[in-house]
Design an enzyme around this catalytic site. Structure first.
Site, PDB file in Angstrom:
ATOM      1  N   TYR A 175       0.069  -7.932  10.237  1.00  0.00           N
ATOM      2  CA  TYR A 175       1.392  -8.543  10.092  1.00  0.00           C
ATOM      3  C   TYR A 175       1.517  -9.844  10.885  1.00  0.00           C
ATOM      4  CZ  TYR A 175       3.729  -4.824   7.458  1.00  0.00           C
ATOM      5  OH  TYR A 175       4.129  -3.950   6.473  1.00  0.00           O
ATOM      6  N   SER A 219       0.800  -1.227   0.000  1.00  0.00           N
ATOM      7  CA  SER A 219       0.000   0.000   0.000  1.00  0.00           C
ATOM      8  C   SER A 219       0.831   1.275   0.000  1.00  0.00           C
ATOM      9  CB  SER A 219      -0.947   0.006   1.211  1.00  0.00           C
ATOM     10  OG  SER A 219      -0.222  -0.089   2.424  1.00  0.00           O
ATOM     11  N   ASP A 229      -3.556   1.898  14.748  1.00  0.00           N
ATOM     12  CA  ASP A 229      -2.505   1.178  14.025  1.00  0.00           C
ATOM     13  C   ASP A 229      -2.144   1.923  12.748  1.00  0.00           C
ATOM     14  OD1 ASP A 229      -0.809  -1.223  13.577  1.00  0.00           O
ATOM     15  OD2 ASP A 229      -2.145  -1.530  11.860  1.00  0.00           O
ATOM     16  N   ASP A 237     -22.722  -0.709   7.408  1.00  0.00           N
ATOM     17  CA  ASP A 237     -22.057  -0.693   6.109  1.00  0.00           C
ATOM     18  C   ASP A 237     -23.104  -0.341   5.056  1.00  0.00           C
ATOM     19  OD1 ASP A 237     -20.748  -1.214   3.645  1.00  0.00           O
ATOM     20  OD2 ASP A 237     -19.396  -2.619   4.642  1.00  0.00           O
ATOM     21  N   ARG A 297      -7.525   2.711   7.556  1.00  0.00           N
ATOM     22  CA  ARG A 297      -6.685   3.689   6.870  1.00  0.00           C
ATOM     23  C   ARG A 297      -6.625   4.948   7.729  1.00  0.00           C
ATOM     24  NH1 ARG A 297      -4.666   0.171   4.393  1.00  0.00           N
ATOM     25  NH2 ARG A 297      -4.645  -0.161   2.132  1.00  0.00           N
ATOM     26  N   HIS A 321       1.265   0.280  12.011  1.00  0.00           N
ATOM     27  CA  HIS A 321       0.598  -0.296  10.836  1.00  0.00           C
ATOM     28  C   HIS A 321       0.986  -1.763  10.662  1.00  0.00           C
ATOM     29  CE1 HIS A 321      -1.164   0.890   6.630  1.00  0.00           C
ATOM     30  NE2 HIS A 321      -1.570  -0.311   7.009  1.00  0.00           N
ATOM     31  N   GLU A 374       0.822   9.317   8.273  1.00  0.00           N
ATOM     32  CA  GLU A 374       1.779   8.218   8.208  1.00  0.00           C
ATOM     33  C   GLU A 374       2.659   8.349   6.955  1.00  0.00           C
ATOM     34  OE1 GLU A 374       0.942   3.549   7.312  1.00  0.00           O
ATOM     35  OE2 GLU A 374      -0.351   4.482   8.800  1.00  0.00           O
TER      36      GLU A 374
END
Length: 377
Positions: free
Chosen positions: A286, A59, A260, A162, A237, A282, A265
Site C-alpha cells: 500500500y 484480491s 502482513d 524458486d 498470502r 495486509h 484473514e
C-alpha cells in the site's frame, strides 16, 4: 457503442481519474458509469442486477462461476493486484472474458516493506562491519527478485529458492538450504494447491494448482528445520503458513515473526497476534506508487480491450517524492522518517476486541490507510 458500466472495488485508487469518458476514449454521447462497491460485497446477485460490462476488483473478491453464472454482460475483468489466486482464469477463458492483473505493480512497495521490517527489528544489519546477513527468499518472481536486489545493495547475502525458475545468481539454493542457513526467511509465493486437491469441504481453495503447492508450505515440519533465531516474514498470502503450527513454534522458540497476511484473514486471533514481532493489516503493497501502478495497468488493459489509446499516466498524478534509495541506504536514521512500520503494527493491535481483530475492523484499516511513498530506486 453503448454506454459503459463498470462495477469497481471502491478501494481501487484513482477510479475517477482513470475511468471516465475522456480517459477511456468515449465520445461525448456515451457515458461511463462507475459503480463503487466494497470488494467483499461484490456478489452474484449484484452482478445479475447491474449487468456491468467491466468488473474491477482486488484480491478480496473471488471471481468464478458462482459469481458470474447469472451475468452475461461482463467482457473484461481487471484485478489491481499482483496475485491471481482469487480468479478462476480457466472459467473466464471459457466465457471469452478478457482478464488482466497488475503484474509487478507493488514489487517495490512490498520489497521495501520487508527491508523496513528487518531493519526495524534488527538495526545492527545497517552496519557494514557486521557479518553479512543471509536473507532467504522463497519465491523469486517480481517481488522476490526486487527484494534480492535491495539486499544486494545493502551487502547482504541472498539464498533464493524458486522451483519454477531456472538456476541463477539468486535462485541458488534448495528449500532445505534456505530454511536451514538463513538468518531471515521472507515468503514471496502465490497461493497454490495440489493439482489433485479434493475441494470438498475446503475452507478456502485457491484457483491456482501447481506441482509445487504453497498452501501450508510453512508448517510444523518446515518450521522445525529453521533455527529458533531465524526471523520469518510473510507478505505473500496468509495460508502459505499454517497458523496453528506457527503459534506452537513461537511458543517453543520465541521466533521473531512478521506477518502482513494471515491464514484466516480478515479475522485475526489475539492468540496469534500477541506472539508476533510485527503485524500489519495486509498493507505491504500500500504505497501511492504501488496503488496507482495497479490502476494504471488495468486501465491500460481496458483501453486495449476497447481499442483506444491510453491518455493518462500515473506520473501525472504523483506529487514530488524526496525519498531516494541511494541516500536512504547510507543514512539509517532516515528509515523511520520514510516508514515507521511500528505505527501500522500498533494500529492493528489497537483493534483487538473480545480476543480477536474483527474482519470489519481489519478491512477498515486497509480502506482508510494513509498511503506511504516508495523510495526511488
Amino acid at each position: 457503442m453503448k454506454n459503459l458500466t463498470i462495477v469497481a472495488d471502491s478501494n481501487i485508487a484513482s477510479l475517477d481519474e482513470f475511468f471516465n469518458p475522456i480517459a477511456l476514449g468515449q465520445n461525448t454521447e456515451q457515458q461511463v458509469q462507475v459503480i463503487r462497491v466494497a470488494g467483499r460485497d461484490i456478489n452474484a446477485q449484484l452482478l445479475a442486477d447491474l449487468q456491468p460490462d467491466v468488473l474491477l476488483i482486488r484480491s478480496v473478491t473471488q471471481i468464478d462461476q458462482a459469481l458470474l453464472a447469472n451475468n452475461n454482460s461482463v467482457k473484461f475483468v481487471g484485478s489491481a493486484t499482483i496475485g491471481t489466486d482469487h480468479v478462476d482464469q480457466d472459467y473466464l477463458a471459457e466465457r471469452n472474458i478478457t482478464f488482466a492483473n497488475a503484474t509487478g505493480c507493488s514489487k517495490h512497495s512490498v520489497a521495501q516493506y520487508v527491508v523496513s521490517a528487518i531493519l526495524t527489528l534488527r538495526p545492527q544489519y545497517w552496519a557494514q562491519s557486521m557479518t553479512p546477513l543471509t536473507l532467504g527468499i522463497i519465491g523469486l518472481g517480481n517481488i522476490g527478485s526486487t527484494l534480492a536486489q535491495y539486499a544486494s545493495d545493502l551487502g547482504w547475502q541472498v539464498l533464493g529458492y524458486d522451483p519454477l525458475l531456472a538456476t541463477s545468481d539468486i535462485n541458488n539454493a534448495s528449500l532445505e538450504q534456505v530454511l536451514c542457513q538463513s538468518d531471515i526467511v521472507s515468503l514471496h509465493v502465490p497461493l497454490t494447491d495440489k493439482k489433485d486437491t479434493d475441494t470438498q469441504g475446503a475452507m478456502s481453495i485457491s484457483n491456482n494448482f501447481s506441482d509445487y503447492p504453497t498452501r501450508h508450505l510453512i508448517n510444523a515440519e518446515t518450521l522445525a528445520r529453521m533455527s529458533p533465531h531465524t526471523m520469518l516474514i510473510n507478505s505473500a498470502r496468509g495460508p502459505v503458513i499454517d497458523a496453528a503450527a506457527l503459534e506452537a513454534d513461537i511458543d517453543a522458540t520465541e521466533r521473531q515473526v512478521v506477518l502482513d497476511v494471515f491464514e484466516h484473514e480478515p479475522q485475526i486471533a489475539e492468540s496469534l497476534l500477541s506472539k508476533l514481532a510485527i503485524a500489519t493489516p495486509h498493507i505491504a503493497g500500500y504505497t501511492l506508487e504501488g496503488k496507482l501502478r495497479g490502476t494504471q495497468i488495468i486501465y491500460d488493459a481496458l483501453c486495449e480491450k476497447l481499442a483506444v489509446l491510453p491518455v493518462l499516466s500515473m506520473h501525472q498524478l504523483l506529487p514530488l517524492n524526496t525519498y531516494l534509495w541511494s541516500e536512504l541506504k547510507e543514512n539509517p536514521d532516515r528509515l523511520l522518517k520514510f516508514y515507521d512500520i511500528k505505527k501500522d503494527d500498533t494500529a492493528l493491535r489497537n483493534k483487538i476486541t473480545s480476543g480477536q481483530v474483527k474482519g470489519s475492523d481489519f478491512d477498515q484499516l486497509r480502506r482508510d490507510y494513509h498511503l506511504r511513498r516508495e523510495w526511488q530506486a
